[in-house]
Structures are given as structure tokens and as C-alpha cells.
Design a protein around this motif. Structure first.
Motif, PDB file in Angstrom:
ATOM      1  N   ILE A  53       0.384  44.477 -15.321  1.00 34.37           N
ATOM      2  CA  ILE A  53      -0.865  44.754 -14.620  1.00 34.37           C
ATOM      3  C   ILE A  53      -0.644  45.623 -13.378  1.00 34.37           C
ATOM      4  N   GLU A  54       0.565  45.592 -12.808  1.00 37.00           N
ATOM      5  CA  GLU A  54       0.858  46.485 -11.688  1.00 37.00           C
ATOM      6  C   GLU A  54       0.800  47.943 -12.142  1.00 37.00           C
ATOM      7  N   THR A  55       1.408  48.231 -13.289  1.00 38.26           N
ATOM      8  CA  THR A  55       1.380  49.598 -13.820  1.00 38.26           C
ATOM      9  C   THR A  55      -0.032  50.004 -14.184  1.00 38.26           C
ATOM     10  N   PHE A  56      -0.748  49.106 -14.863  1.00 36.59           N
ATOM     11  CA  PHE A  56      -2.127  49.406 -15.251  1.00 36.59           C
ATOM     12  C   PHE A  56      -2.972  49.697 -14.011  1.00 36.59           C
ATOM     13  N   SER A  57      -2.802  48.902 -12.974  1.00 37.00           N
ATOM     14  CA  SER A  57      -3.565  49.103 -11.738  1.00 37.00           C
ATOM     15  C   SER A  57      -3.304  50.483 -11.156  1.00 37.00           C
ATOM     16  N   ALA A  58      -2.028  50.832 -11.055  1.00 34.69           N
ATOM     17  CA  ALA A  58      -1.657  52.098 -10.425  1.00 34.69           C
ATOM     18  C   ALA A  58      -2.077  53.305 -11.244  1.00 34.69           C
ATOM     19  N   GLU A  59      -1.960  53.204 -12.576  1.00 36.05           N
ATOM     20  CA  GLU A  59      -2.192  54.366 -13.424  1.00 36.05           C
ATOM     21  C   GLU A  59      -3.619  54.470 -13.957  1.00 36.05           C
ATOM     22  N   ALA A  60      -4.397  53.398 -13.841  1.00 32.75           N
ATOM     23  CA  ALA A  60      -5.761  53.423 -14.384  1.00 32.75           C
ATOM     24  C   ALA A  60      -6.800  52.970 -13.368  1.00 32.75           C
ATOM     25  N   PHE A  61      -6.689  51.746 -12.883  1.00 30.64           N
ATOM     26  CA  PHE A  61      -7.757  51.188 -12.054  1.00 30.64           C
ATOM     27  C   PHE A  61      -7.876  51.867 -10.691  1.00 30.64           C
ATOM     28  N   PHE A  62      -6.740  52.201 -10.068  1.00 34.32           N
ATOM     29  CA  PHE A  62      -6.784  52.807  -8.738  1.00 34.32           C
ATOM     30  C   PHE A  62      -6.916  54.323  -8.777  1.00 34.32           C
ATOM     31  N   LYS A  63      -6.917  54.885  -9.966  1.00 34.87           N
ATOM     32  CA  LYS A  63      -7.155  56.317 -10.107  1.00 34.87           C
ATOM     33  C   LYS A  63      -8.590  56.526 -10.555  1.00 34.87           C
ATOM     34  N   ASP A  64      -9.039  57.766 -10.502  1.00 37.53           N
ATOM     35  CA  ASP A  64     -10.397  58.049 -10.941  1.00 37.53           C
ATOM     36  C   ASP A  64     -10.510  57.821 -12.442  1.00 37.53           C
ATOM     37  N   ALA A  65     -11.240  56.771 -12.825  1.00 38.12           N
ATOM     38  CA  ALA A  65     -11.503  56.498 -14.227  1.00 38.12           C
ATOM     39  C   ALA A  65     -12.519  57.526 -14.730  1.00 38.12           C
ATOM     40  N   PRO A  66     -12.788  57.519 -16.048  1.00 36.77           N
ATOM     41  CA  PRO A  66     -13.812  58.451 -16.545  1.00 36.77           C
ATOM     42  C   PRO A  66     -15.149  58.306 -15.835  1.00 36.77           C
ATOM     43  N   PHE A  67     -15.383  57.135 -15.236  1.00 35.99           N
ATOM     44  CA  PHE A  67     -16.659  56.858 -14.584  1.00 35.99           C
ATOM     45  C   PHE A  67     -16.524  56.866 -13.066  1.00 35.99           C
ATOM     46  N   GLY A  68     -15.375  57.335 -12.558  1.00 38.27           N
ATOM     47  CA  GLY A  68     -15.123  57.285 -11.132  1.00 38.27           C
ATOM     48  C   GLY A  68     -14.442  55.983 -10.763  1.00 38.27           C
ATOM     49  N   GLY A  69     -13.994  55.881  -9.532  1.00 38.88           N
ATOM     50  CA  GLY A  69     -13.331  54.661  -9.082  1.00 38.88           C
ATOM     51  C   GLY A  69     -14.313  53.524  -8.863  1.00 38.88           C
ATOM     52  N   TYR A  70     -13.802  52.306  -8.924  1.00 36.33           N
ATOM     53  CA  TYR A  70     -14.642  51.111  -8.742  1.00 36.33           C
ATOM     54  C   TYR A  70     -15.406  51.172  -7.418  1.00 36.33           C
ATOM     55  N   TRP A  71     -14.727  51.507  -6.348  1.00 30.91           N
ATOM     56  CA  TRP A  71     -15.338  51.416  -5.019  1.00 30.91           C
ATOM     57  C   TRP A  71     -16.415  52.470  -4.823  1.00 30.91           C
ATOM     58  N   GLU A  72     -16.148  53.683  -5.266  1.00 27.33           N
ATOM     59  CA  GLU A  72     -17.145  54.744  -5.153  1.00 27.33           C
ATOM     60  C   GLU A  72     -18.357  54.441  -6.039  1.00 27.33           C
ATOM     61  N   HIS A  73     -18.076  53.875  -7.209  1.00 26.95           N
ATOM     62  CA  HIS A  73     -19.151  53.500  -8.133  1.00 26.95           C
ATOM     63  C   HIS A  73     -20.058  52.448  -7.489  1.00 26.95           C
ATOM     64  N   LEU A  74     -19.449  51.394  -6.949  1.00 28.07           N
ATOM     65  CA  LEU A  74     -20.217  50.327  -6.303  1.00 28.07           C
ATOM     66  C   LEU A  74     -21.007  50.872  -5.119  1.00 28.07           C
ATOM     67  N   ARG A  75     -20.382  51.687  -4.306  1.00 31.57           N
ATOM     68  CA  ARG A  75     -21.077  52.223  -3.135  1.00 31.57           C
ATOM     69  C   ARG A  75     -22.283  53.068  -3.545  1.00 31.57           C
ATOM     70  N   SER A  76     -22.119  53.881  -4.613  1.00 24.64           N
ATOM     71  CA  SER A  76     -23.214  54.757  -5.031  1.00 24.64           C
ATOM     72  C   SER A  76     -24.440  53.959  -5.444  1.00 24.64           C
ATOM     73  N   TRP A  77     -24.217  52.807  -6.079  1.00 22.21           N
ATOM     74  CA  TRP A  77     -25.343  51.977  -6.503  1.00 22.21           C
ATOM     75  C   TRP A  77     -25.835  51.062  -5.388  1.00 22.21           C
ATOM     76  N   TRP A  78     -24.936  50.602  -4.533  1.00 25.01           N
ATOM     77  CA  TRP A  78     -25.331  49.766  -3.401  1.00 25.01           C
ATOM     78  C   TRP A  78     -26.373  50.480  -2.536  1.00 25.01           C
ATOM     79  N   GLU A  79     -26.197  51.755  -2.366  1.00 25.64           N
ATOM     80  CA  GLU A  79     -27.114  52.532  -1.536  1.00 25.64           C
ATOM     81  C   GLU A  79     -28.494  52.698  -2.176  1.00 25.64           C
ATOM     82  N   GLN A  80     -28.627  52.305  -3.457  1.00 27.75           N
ATOM     83  CA  GLN A  80     -29.921  52.405  -4.152  1.00 27.75           C
ATOM     84  C   GLN A  80     -30.581  51.036  -4.353  1.00 27.75           C
TER      85      GLN A  80
END
Length: 301
Positions: free
Chosen positions: A148-175
Motif C-alpha cells: 500500500i505504500e507503493t500504491f499510495s506513492a504511485e497512484a493515490f498521491f499522484k494526479d489520478a484520472p479524476f485529479g487528486g483526492y484533495w483537489e477533488h474534495l475542495r472543488s465540490w466543497w466550494e459548491q
């Protein structure tokens, strides 16, 4: 005369079995695309980051609009996944089993097709990561071969096809205060499932008590686990595997449904999650943790 024969089909590409192979796969271009689509004002778009209650919410929405119809092979055939529809050859304008029309998307607010009504569900990032990891195990890498450390570094903490988790949450939080957005919390949906179904029903304009009762019963973890093949996302995983040249994957969207799985993450991953939160959400929003964000949402209800 020598008979000409077609060349043999290429052998399926094997799934990664180590960190180096997974790193190379993660660097490839995403197969997801956003097709031209104009939602109707009555359409419901279930918009979440992956593994934040998407399939669960799909089942609630479909149950409410059909009084609990289970007449589907897999939920994505009756609530299409916008970004995967081109891979499946699905027409987003095709008739659906009932009104309102409903769709699934993982797009952030900045990219989602505008004009419909949106249900967003947020979830603790640690639990989201754990669920994401288990879903991708067996699809993007052989089970047990990428930690899971490798998965985190190479997938979750990088820009996924849908953007990163935090940017995604922030974009919707503001709406969240928009009339056309229902902003929910996964943990609160788990805490009071019946109340969550009623909130979704009210947002959809459903007041039929029979529909609400059956949608509540048929969206429990136990019911969905008993009908797991209807919620395993096999159309999507088969399409992705085909595009990537890998053999078909076996996945599930109804694995555990628990709150708190992220507590067992390695300390290094927990530290990286905390750092990402501080940079991407605490700094711009002044919210120090997910629990504080959850409390703020509850205070605004």
C-alpha cells in the motif's frame, strides 16, 4: 497455393507483480475520456471521488426512482458511468428504466458536465485510500505483489484520472451550498442510513413512502453483498482490461463498507496523508482535519 493465415493474437499483457512494473503502468495515459454530454435540469449526477460511496448511492437513487427494481445485470447499465461510456459504446441519451435519469461520474466540479443536479459524497481520505487499494488489487496489479505504500506513492498521491483526492474534495466543497448540489458525508450515511436515504429522496423530489422503504432496505450492506454480482463493476473493469491489453479482472464494489479501516495504515502513509491535507485543504479552507470538515458540514445542515 499456400493458404495465408492470420497472425496469432498477441498474448495478454500481464499485470504488474512488483513496484517497478506498477510504477510504469501508473505513468501510462488514462483510458477515461469525457464525452460531449449536456445534462437535463432533472438529471441526477452521482459525483464522487472513487471509493467514496458511489455504488451505494447509485443503488439508493435507482431504488427510489423504480420502487426497488433489481432488473439489471450490473448497476452501471442502468446508471451509466459518464467517463467510461465511450469504452462501452453506451449512448448517454439512451432511455433509462425510470425518471429522473441518473449518471455516475468521478469528475471534479471544474470538469463535470453542468446543467443537472448533483449528489456528492465525501469520505475520510485514509479509508478512501484503503478501499481504493483493495479495489485495484487484482485489476491493476496481481494481489499481494504491490504494497500500500507503493500504491499510495504511485497512484493515490499522484494526479489520478479524476485529479487528486484533495483537489477533488475542495472543488465540490466550494459548491455545497448550491441548490442543485446535495453534499453528503459517507460516515454520516453509515451512522444513520435511513436518514441519508430520506435526504436523497427529498433532493430527488421522491415522497413515495413505499419507494423510500424499499430503497432503504435494498441499499444495506447485507442486501448489496447478497447481490454482489450486480455491483461488481464488471462492464468497466472488462473495458479497462481490454484497452490495457490485460486479462479480465475480478473485482468487487461491496468489500467491507466499514468506517475506520485507514487506522491501520503504515505511519509513513499516515504522515503523507496529514501533509497533503495541510497543504491542499487546511491552508486554503482553514480546516485542520477531516473530522473538523465533517463537523462543519453537520453544523450547516
Amino acid at each position: 497455393m499456400i493458404e495465408q493465415q492470420s497472425p496469432p493474437a498477441a498474448a495478454p499483457r500481464k499485470r504488474p507483480t512488483n513496484a517497478e512494473e506498477f510504477r510504469a503502468l501508473s505513468a501510462e495515459r488514462s483510458p477515461f475520456v469525457v464525452p460531449p454530454f449536456q445534462p437535463r435540469p432533472t438529471d441526477i449526477l452521482i459525483a464522487t471521488f472513487p471509493k467514496c460511496g458511489t455504488t451505494w448511492t447509485q443503488q439508493i437513487v435507482h431504488g427510489l426512482r423504480t420502487r426497488g427494481s433489481m432488473d439489471f445485470e450490473e448497476i452501471s447499465f442502468v446508471i451509466p458511468f459518464i467517463e467510461v461510456s465511450p469504452l462501452l459504446g453506451m449512448d448517454l441519451e439512451a432511455p433509462q428504466p425510470a425518471e429522473p435519469r441518473a449518471y455516475k461520474t468521478h469528475l471534479p466540479w471544474t470538469q463535470v458536465p453542468k446543467g443537472g443536479r448533483y449528489i456528492y459524497v465525501m469520505r475520510d481520505p485514509a479509508d478512501t485510500l484503503v478501499s481504493f487499494y483493495h479495489f485495484m488489487s487484482g485489476m491493476l496489479f496481481e494481489p499481494g505483489t504491490v504494497d500500500i505504500e507503493t500504491f499510495s506513492a504511485e497512484a493515490f498521491f499522484k494526479d489520478a484520472p479524476f485529479g487528486g483526492y484533495w483537489e477533488h474534495l475542495r472543488s465540490w466543497w466550494e459548491q455545497r451550498r448550491r441548490d442543485d448540489v446535495l453534499f453528503l458525508c459517507f460516515e454520516d450515511m453509515k451512522r444513520d442510513h435511513a436518514a441519508a436515504v430520506r435526504r436523497i429522496a427529498a433532493f430527488m423530489g421522491v415522497s413515495d413512502e413505499q419507494a423510500i422503504a424499499v430503497a432503504t432496505r435494498q441499499s444495506t450492506f447485507e442486501f448489496m453483498r447478497a447481490h454482489e454480482s450486480q455491483f461488481d463493476d464488471h462492464p468497466t473493469t472488462a473495458a479497462i482490461s481490454r484497452v490495457m491489453g490485460m486479462p479480465p479482472a475480478r473485482t468487487t464494489k461491496v468489500r467491507a463498507g466499514r468506517v475506520g479501516d485507514g487506522a491501520g495504515l503504515p505511519a509513513s502513509v499516515r504522515a503523507a496523508l496529514d501533509d497533503a491535507w495541510k497543504r491542499c485543504l487546511e491552508a486554503p479552507l482553514g480546516v485542520r482535519s477531516y473530522e473538523e470538515l465533517r463537523a462543519r458540514l453537520a453544523s450547516e445542515a
